[in-house]
Design an enzyme around this catalytic site. Structure first.
Site, PDB file in Angstrom:
ATOM      1  N   ARG A  65       0.803  -1.046   0.065  1.00 34.68           N
ATOM      2  CA  ARG A  65       0.049   0.170  -0.052  1.00 34.68           C
ATOM      3  C   ARG A  65       0.774   1.349   0.027  1.00 34.68           C
ATOM      4  O   ARG A  65       0.493   2.238  -0.664  1.00 34.68           O
ATOM      5  CB  ARG A  65      -0.991  -0.012   1.331  1.00 34.68           C
ATOM      6  CG  ARG A  65      -0.361  -0.029   2.453  1.00 34.68           C
ATOM      7  CD  ARG A  65      -1.274   0.280   3.569  1.00 34.68           C
ATOM      8  NE  ARG A  65      -0.623  -0.093   4.974  1.00 34.68           N
ATOM      9  CZ  ARG A  65      -0.915   0.639   5.845  1.00 34.68           C
ATOM     10  NH1 ARG A  65      -1.804   1.556   6.043  1.00 34.68           N
ATOM     11  NH2 ARG A  65      -0.268   0.501   7.192  1.00 34.68           N
ATOM     12  N   GLU A 113     -18.344   4.627  -1.344  1.00 30.18           N
ATOM     13  CA  GLU A 113     -17.362   3.861  -2.278  1.00 30.18           C
ATOM     14  C   GLU A 113     -18.400   3.825  -3.720  1.00 30.18           C
ATOM     15  O   GLU A 113     -17.720   3.820  -4.682  1.00 30.18           O
ATOM     16  CB  GLU A 113     -17.026   2.716  -1.946  1.00 30.18           C
ATOM     17  CG  GLU A 113     -16.025   2.597  -0.736  1.00 30.18           C
ATOM     18  CD  GLU A 113     -16.676   2.930   0.757  1.00 30.18           C
ATOM     19  OE1 GLU A 113     -15.762   2.974   1.596  1.00 30.18           O
ATOM     20  OE2 GLU A 113     -17.834   3.126   0.747  1.00 30.18           O
ATOM     21  N   PHE A 149     -14.574  -2.994   0.604  1.00 29.37           N
ATOM     22  CA  PHE A 149     -15.376  -1.834  -0.007  1.00 29.37           C
ATOM     23  C   PHE A 149     -15.198  -1.731  -1.502  1.00 29.37           C
ATOM     24  O   PHE A 149     -16.110  -1.388  -2.352  1.00 29.37           O
ATOM     25  CB  PHE A 149     -15.026  -0.578   0.557  1.00 29.37           C
ATOM     26  CG  PHE A 149     -14.978  -0.594   2.218  1.00 29.37           C
ATOM     27  CD1 PHE A 149     -16.053  -1.349   2.872  1.00 29.37           C
ATOM     28  CD2 PHE A 149     -13.644  -0.039   3.012  1.00 29.37           C
ATOM     29  CE1 PHE A 149     -15.794  -1.746   4.230  1.00 29.37           C
ATOM     30  CE2 PHE A 149     -13.951  -0.034   4.293  1.00 29.37           C
ATOM     31  CZ  PHE A 149     -14.992  -0.959   4.988  1.00 29.37           C
ATOM     32  N   HIS A 153      -5.616  -3.204   1.830  1.00 29.78           N
ATOM     33  CA  HIS A 153      -5.974  -4.173   3.010  1.00 29.78           C
ATOM     34  C   HIS A 153      -6.555  -5.178   2.652  1.00 29.78           C
ATOM     35  O   HIS A 153      -7.772  -5.415   3.142  1.00 29.78           O
ATOM     36  CB  HIS A 153      -6.840  -3.239   4.002  1.00 29.78           C
ATOM     37  CG  HIS A 153      -6.009  -1.923   4.582  1.00 29.78           C
ATOM     38  ND1 HIS A 153      -5.455  -0.945   3.909  1.00 29.78           N
ATOM     39  CD2 HIS A 153      -5.835  -1.583   5.722  1.00 29.78           C
ATOM     40  CE1 HIS A 153      -4.777   0.029   4.657  1.00 29.78           C
ATOM     41  NE2 HIS A 153      -5.103  -0.422   5.841  1.00 29.78           N
ATOM     42  N   ASP A 209      -8.292  -5.880  12.375  1.00 28.69           N
ATOM     43  CA  ASP A 209      -9.725  -5.365  11.989  1.00 28.69           C
ATOM     44  C   ASP A 209     -10.832  -6.631  11.961  1.00 28.69           C
ATOM     45  O   ASP A 209     -11.717  -6.624  11.642  1.00 28.69           O
ATOM     46  CB  ASP A 209      -9.416  -4.596  10.673  1.00 28.69           C
ATOM     47  CG  ASP A 209      -9.066  -3.336  10.833  1.00 28.69           C
ATOM     48  OD1 ASP A 209      -8.558  -2.914  11.967  1.00 28.69           O
ATOM     49  OD2 ASP A 209      -8.451  -2.651   9.702  1.00 28.69           O
ATOM     50  N   ARG A 255      -1.675  -4.678   3.775  1.00 32.34           N
ATOM     51  CA  ARG A 255      -1.393  -3.623   4.852  1.00 32.34           C
ATOM     52  C   ARG A 255       0.118  -4.151   5.453  1.00 32.34           C
ATOM     53  O   ARG A 255       0.870  -3.314   5.833  1.00 32.34           O
ATOM     54  CB  ARG A 255      -2.497  -4.014   5.939  1.00 32.34           C
ATOM     55  CG  ARG A 255      -2.223  -3.027   7.228  1.00 32.34           C
ATOM     56  CD  ARG A 255      -3.206  -3.330   8.186  1.00 32.34           C
ATOM     57  NE  ARG A 255      -3.228  -2.527   9.246  1.00 32.34           N
ATOM     58  CZ  ARG A 255      -4.065  -2.493  10.396  1.00 32.34           C
ATOM     59  NH1 ARG A 255      -4.904  -3.509  10.352  1.00 32.34           N
ATOM     60  NH2 ARG A 255      -3.892  -1.575  11.174  1.00 32.34           N
TER      61      ARG A 255
END
Length: 315
Positions: free
Chosen positions: A10, A58, A83, A109, A117, A167
């Site tokens: 990322r 999104e 998303f 991610h 998460d 990530r």
């Protein structure tokens, strides 16, 4: 022995956007209130007038990008894979894929390495969803070098592209003078005669390390980096399978619909071969430290090594 350099892809995404932005005034970056996490904030700082924060919306972001692409811009929409591929799937399919617009999707991610998460944010289905969209190019880079090259190639490609980033910081393995990235072309990282290991993303470094461990057991493993899930390098897949007679696929994704499925589809038609799919076995992820989750789900070098060794000896 010096420590291996590790960089999250990322981060590579954000830095690559800045490099491209310096060369191309038509590049526009959109994010969904996640500029810090997706690292598009790096681009925002450099080119604030070409960065659009669409908020936590999104689906709307996908529509805005579609519109921008029809006006001569090259938009990169950026958000978490869950998303980008999940929440906005309909808009990506109908507003970007169906009219085959020149929109790039930077999905960060992805996979279980999102860590704490948890399952709701650990997208394990995105490669399957995106490769089903006609005309969508799907890329899953393995390290910083490859991620940067992939972003550049995505910009140069005319049409929709899905880029998968992680990530977790990954070892840099492609920093060689002869490295060349080409959409749709796999890269042989290690030759072998007993089994071919096709790996993608985070799992490429795991596969390479596992292959070194297998050598000590007298098992010669050919390792191939499949950075492009679609279009798949069918010629290389068939050739390697015929050479070794056994195939293992390794991915930080569900074994349903991702790299494993793509390889099996090709081999079932062109070169029937015994295949072991290593990945997430039809379960959701869970919350926990990223490195521990990668180990628990058998995607680190130790886990990949054990699965390949058993597969080769039993077949």
């Amino acid at each position: 022995m010096s420590e291996v350099k590790k960089i999250a892809t990322r981060e590579s995404y954000g830095n690559a956007l800045v490099d491209l932005g310096k060369e191309h005034d038509d590049l526009i970056v959109l994010d969904a209130d996640l500029a810090g996490a997706t690292k598009t904030g790096i681009f925002k700082k450099a080119f604030p007038e070409r960065h659009l924060d669409c908020g936590i919306a999104e689906a709307n972001m996908a529509g805005i990008a579609a519109g921008l692409s029809t006006c001569g811009k090259v938009p990169f929409i950026s958000t978490f894979a869950m998303f980008a591929a999940g929440r906005a799937y309909e808009q990506v399919r109908n507003s970007i894929g169906y009219p085959h617009l020149n929109v790039k999707i930077g999905a960060t991610h992805a996979g279980i390495s999102v860590g704490e998460d948890g399952a709701t944010h650990q997208c394990l289905e995105d490669l399957a969803l995106m490769r089903e969209i006609p005309g969508m190019v799907v890329i899953n880079p393995s390290d910083d070098v490859e991620a940067r090259a992939a972003v550049k190639a995505a910009y140069e490609h005319v049409g929709p592209v899905y880029l998968r980033f992680g990530r977790l910081a990954l070892p840099v393995i492609n920093d060689t003078p002869d490295y060349k990235f080409e959409i749709g072309k796999g890269i042989v990282l290690k030759e072998g005669t007993d089994v071919t290991v096709f790996a993608t993303g985070l799992c490429v470094s795991s596969a390479l390390e596992a292959a070194e461990m297998l050598e000590k057991d007298g098992i010669s493993a050919k390792v191939v980096n499949i950075h492009t899930i679609k279009p798949l390098d069918e010629e290389l897949v068939v050739k390697a399978a015929k050479e070794t007679g056994k195939v293992v696929t390794v991915e930080e994704h569900s074994v349903i619909g991702g790299l494993g499925s793509a390889v099996c589809e090709v081999l079932s038609e062109k070169a029937p071969t015994k295949v072991l799919r290593v990945g997430i076995q039809d379960v959701f992820g869970e919350s926990g430290p990223a490195v521990e989750l990668v180990h628990k789900y058998g995607l680190d070098a130790e886990g990949v090594y054990g699965k390949i060794k058993t597969f080769v000896k039993e077949n």
